[in-house]
Motif scaffolding. Structure first.
Motif, PDB file in Angstrom:
ATOM      1  N   HIS A  59       2.794  10.153  -1.381  1.00 47.01           N
ATOM      2  CA  HIS A  59       3.206  11.428  -1.973  1.00 47.01           C
ATOM      3  C   HIS A  59       3.776  11.222  -3.369  1.00 47.01           C
ATOM      4  O   HIS A  59       3.458  11.964  -4.305  1.00 47.01           O
ATOM      5  CB  HIS A  59       4.239  12.108  -1.070  1.00 47.01           C
ATOM      6  N   ARG A  60       4.596  10.203  -3.516  1.00 47.45           N
ATOM      7  CA  ARG A  60       5.253   9.977  -4.811  1.00 47.45           C
ATOM      8  C   ARG A  60       4.250   9.603  -5.899  1.00 47.45           C
ATOM      9  O   ARG A  60       4.459   9.949  -7.066  1.00 47.45           O
ATOM     10  CB  ARG A  60       6.346   8.931  -4.667  1.00 47.45           C
ATOM     11  N   LEU A  61       3.149   8.922  -5.543  1.00 44.23           N
ATOM     12  CA  LEU A  61       2.157   8.586  -6.563  1.00 44.23           C
ATOM     13  C   LEU A  61       1.249   9.768  -6.873  1.00 44.23           C
ATOM     14  O   LEU A  61       1.008  10.083  -8.040  1.00 44.23           O
ATOM     15  CB  LEU A  61       1.291   7.394  -6.149  1.00 44.23           C
ATOM     16  N   LEU A  62       0.732  10.433  -5.848  1.00 47.41           N
ATOM     17  CA  LEU A  62      -0.317  11.426  -6.078  1.00 47.41           C
ATOM     18  C   LEU A  62       0.114  12.885  -6.046  1.00 47.41           C
ATOM     19  O   LEU A  62      -0.513  13.708  -6.690  1.00 47.41           O
ATOM     20  CB  LEU A  62      -1.439  11.244  -5.043  1.00 47.41           C
ATOM     21  N   LEU A  63       1.115  13.218  -5.299  1.00 55.17           N
ATOM     22  CA  LEU A  63       1.404  14.633  -5.086  1.00 55.17           C
ATOM     23  C   LEU A  63       2.660  15.147  -5.773  1.00 55.17           C
ATOM     24  O   LEU A  63       2.877  16.347  -5.839  1.00 55.17           O
ATOM     25  CB  LEU A  63       1.487  14.922  -3.579  1.00 55.17           C
ATOM     26  N   SER A  64       3.503  14.257  -6.267  1.00 56.87           N
ATOM     27  CA  SER A  64       4.718  14.734  -6.937  1.00 56.87           C
ATOM     28  C   SER A  64       4.680  14.354  -8.410  1.00 56.87           C
ATOM     29  O   SER A  64       4.060  13.384  -8.801  1.00 56.87           O
ATOM     30  CB  SER A  64       5.963  14.156  -6.276  1.00 56.87           C
ATOM     31  N   LEU A  65       5.373  15.137  -9.182  1.00 55.96           N
ATOM     32  CA  LEU A  65       5.469  14.877 -10.608  1.00 55.96           C
ATOM     33  C   LEU A  65       6.834  15.359 -11.070  1.00 55.96           C
ATOM     34  O   LEU A  65       7.240  16.471 -10.762  1.00 55.96           O
ATOM     35  CB  LEU A  65       4.368  15.630 -11.363  1.00 55.96           C
ATOM     36  N   GLY A  66       7.556  14.489 -11.734  1.00 54.13           N
ATOM     37  CA  GLY A  66       8.835  14.875 -12.282  1.00 54.13           C
ATOM     38  C   GLY A  66       9.981  14.858 -11.291  1.00 54.13           C
ATOM     39  O   GLY A  66      10.999  15.486 -11.523  1.00 54.13           O
ATOM     40  N   GLY A  78       0.820  -1.207   0.000  1.00 43.61           N
ATOM     41  CA  GLY A  78       0.000   0.000   0.000  1.00 43.61           C
ATOM     42  C   GLY A  78       0.853   1.256   0.000  1.00 43.61           C
ATOM     43  O   GLY A  78       2.079   1.207  -0.007  1.00 43.61           O
ATOM     44  N   LEU A  79       0.192   2.402   0.002  1.00 46.61           N
ATOM     45  CA  LEU A  79       0.875   3.696  -0.076  1.00 46.61           C
ATOM     46  C   LEU A  79       1.000   4.300   1.315  1.00 46.61           C
ATOM     47  O   LEU A  79       0.304   5.235   1.679  1.00 46.61           O
ATOM     48  CB  LEU A  79       0.112   4.638  -1.008  1.00 46.61           C
ATOM     49  N   TYR A  80       1.904   3.749   2.104  1.00 48.74           N
ATOM     50  CA  TYR A  80       2.085   4.194   3.487  1.00 48.74           C
ATOM     51  C   TYR A  80       3.010   5.411   3.545  1.00 48.74           C
ATOM     52  O   TYR A  80       3.625   5.803   2.556  1.00 48.74           O
ATOM     53  CB  TYR A  80       2.638   3.064   4.349  1.00 48.74           C
ATOM     54  N   GLY A  81       3.088   5.987   4.700  1.00 48.25           N
ATOM     55  CA  GLY A  81       3.973   7.135   4.930  1.00 48.25           C
ATOM     56  C   GLY A  81       3.196   8.432   4.987  1.00 48.25           C
ATOM     57  O   GLY A  81       2.040   8.513   4.563  1.00 48.25           O
ATOM     58  N   ASN A  82       3.834   9.431   5.543  1.00 45.60           N
ATOM     59  CA  ASN A  82       3.229  10.757   5.637  1.00 45.60           C
ATOM     60  C   ASN A  82       2.888  11.235   4.226  1.00 45.60           C
ATOM     61  O   ASN A  82       3.786  11.367   3.392  1.00 45.60           O
ATOM     62  CB  ASN A  82       4.219  11.705   6.311  1.00 45.60           C
ATOM     63  N   PRO A  83       1.618  11.516   3.943  1.00 45.84           N
ATOM     64  CA  PRO A  83       1.251  11.875   2.572  1.00 45.84           C
ATOM     65  C   PRO A  83       1.917  13.137   2.051  1.00 45.84           C
ATOM     66  O   PRO A  83       2.007  13.337   0.843  1.00 45.84           O
ATOM     67  CB  PRO A  83      -0.268  12.037   2.628  1.00 45.84           C
ATOM     68  N   HIS A  84       2.412  13.985   2.945  1.00 43.74           N
ATOM     69  CA  HIS A  84       3.040  15.224   2.487  1.00 43.74           C
ATOM     70  C   HIS A  84       4.565  15.192   2.604  1.00 43.74           C
ATOM     71  O   HIS A  84       5.229  16.193   2.347  1.00 43.74           O
ATOM     72  CB  HIS A  84       2.436  16.414   3.224  1.00 43.74           C
ATOM     73  N   ALA A  85       5.124  14.034   2.961  1.00 42.53           N
ATOM     74  CA  ALA A  85       6.579  13.878   2.980  1.00 42.53           C
ATOM     75  C   ALA A  85       7.015  13.375   1.608  1.00 42.53           C
ATOM     76  O   ALA A  85       6.472  12.401   1.087  1.00 42.53           O
ATOM     77  CB  ALA A  85       6.999  12.895   4.071  1.00 42.53           C
ATOM     78  N   SER A  86       7.991  14.002   1.015  1.00 41.34           N
ATOM     79  CA  SER A  86       8.373  13.699  -0.368  1.00 41.34           C
ATOM     80  C   SER A  86       8.867  12.279  -0.576  1.00 41.34           C
ATOM     81  O   SER A  86       8.881  11.790  -1.700  1.00 41.34           O
ATOM     82  CB  SER A  86       9.423  14.697  -0.862  1.00 41.34           C
ATOM     83  N   ASP A  87       9.262  11.579   0.493  1.00 44.72           N
ATOM     84  CA  ASP A  87       9.756  10.210   0.318  1.00 44.72           C
ATOM     85  C   ASP A  87       8.687   9.144   0.558  1.00 44.72           C
ATOM     86  O   ASP A  87       8.961   7.959   0.440  1.00 44.72           O
ATOM     87  CB  ASP A  87      10.961   9.948   1.225  1.00 44.72           C
ATOM     88  N   SER A  88       7.447   9.549   0.863  1.00 40.14           N
ATOM     89  CA  SER A  88       6.406   8.542   1.103  1.00 40.14           C
ATOM     90  C   SER A  88       5.836   8.025  -0.210  1.00 40.14           C
ATOM     91  O   SER A  88       5.797   8.740  -1.220  1.00 40.14           O
ATOM     92  CB  SER A  88       5.280   9.105   1.977  1.00 40.14           C
ATOM     93  N   HIS A  89       5.396   6.794  -0.196  1.00 38.83           N
ATOM     94  CA  HIS A  89       4.815   6.186  -1.393  1.00 38.83           C
ATOM     95  C   HIS A  89       3.566   6.942  -1.835  1.00 38.83           C
ATOM     96  O   HIS A  89       3.333   7.120  -3.035  1.00 38.83           O
ATOM     97  CB  HIS A  89       4.492   4.711  -1.143  1.00 38.83           C
TER      98      HIS A  89
END
Length: 181
Positions: free
Chosen positions: A33-40, A20-31
């Motif tokens: 965040h990496r799927l939904l909140l970051s791009l590039g 699953g996509l665990y981790g702090n959703p606003h921490a750049s190293d969380s799964h």
């Protein structure tokens, strides 16, 4: 002539028995965040081992196949990976064109979640609320330890025959040859 509204198609992609996509959703190293909140981002370039991809654009395949460039992700993960008692999340995102409205510029990124009026940050729905919304959206429930992630593509343009052929040509051979982790 009367125009008949066509109901948009929706497409669910689901995995099970994953972390699953665990981790702090606003921490750049969380799964999450990496799927939904970051791009590039280039975080995968620096990971140990080959995980596939490297610059964070592969995930746009989901929104690119949405007529409204919008997806919703629903994830559940083991309590041992939870922070602050959170073990399930749901959030939507849209990757639209940047634009200007009333002299204000917008990135074109839009979020479906719980807005924080003070900071302007949008947070994912969590735990029971995430499950309830997911079930209303037609996701298979992950309430009872069905760890993994489901993605809903709204107004999906994927032709099922083309998808089947692509799986047979690209994914299945790599799986049989131990080319996927």
């Amino acid at each position: 002539m009367r125009q008949i509204w066509k109901c948009p198609s929706i497409f669910y992609i689901e995995d099970y028995k994953t972390h699953g996509l665990y981790g702090n959703p606003h921490a750049s190293d969380s799964h999450f965040h990496r799927l939904l909140l970051s791009l590039g981002d280039d975080a995968k370039v620096h990971d140990v081992g080959s995980t596939g991809g490297s610059f964070g654009f592969g995930k746009t395949v989901y929104s690119a196949n949405s007529g409204v460039h919008t997806i919703i992700a629903y994830t559940s993960f083991n309590d041992s990976r939870a922070s602050d008692g959170i073990n399930s999340r749901l959030m939507g995102c849209a990757f639209l064109a940047k634009h200007k409205y009333e002299d204000k510029e917008y990135t074109g990124r839009a979020w479906l979640g719980r807005p924080d009026d003070a900071s302007g940050i949008v947070h994912p729905f969590e735990n029971d609320e995430a499950h309830m919304i997911a079930e209303k959206l037609g996701f298979a429930s992950r309430r009872h330890g069905e760890f993994g992630t489901s993605i809903l593509i709204i107004d999906c343009s994927i032709d099922m025959e083309d998808l089947r052929k692509s799986i047979e040509d690209w994914w299945w051979p790599r799986l049989c040859e131990d080319g996927l982790d």
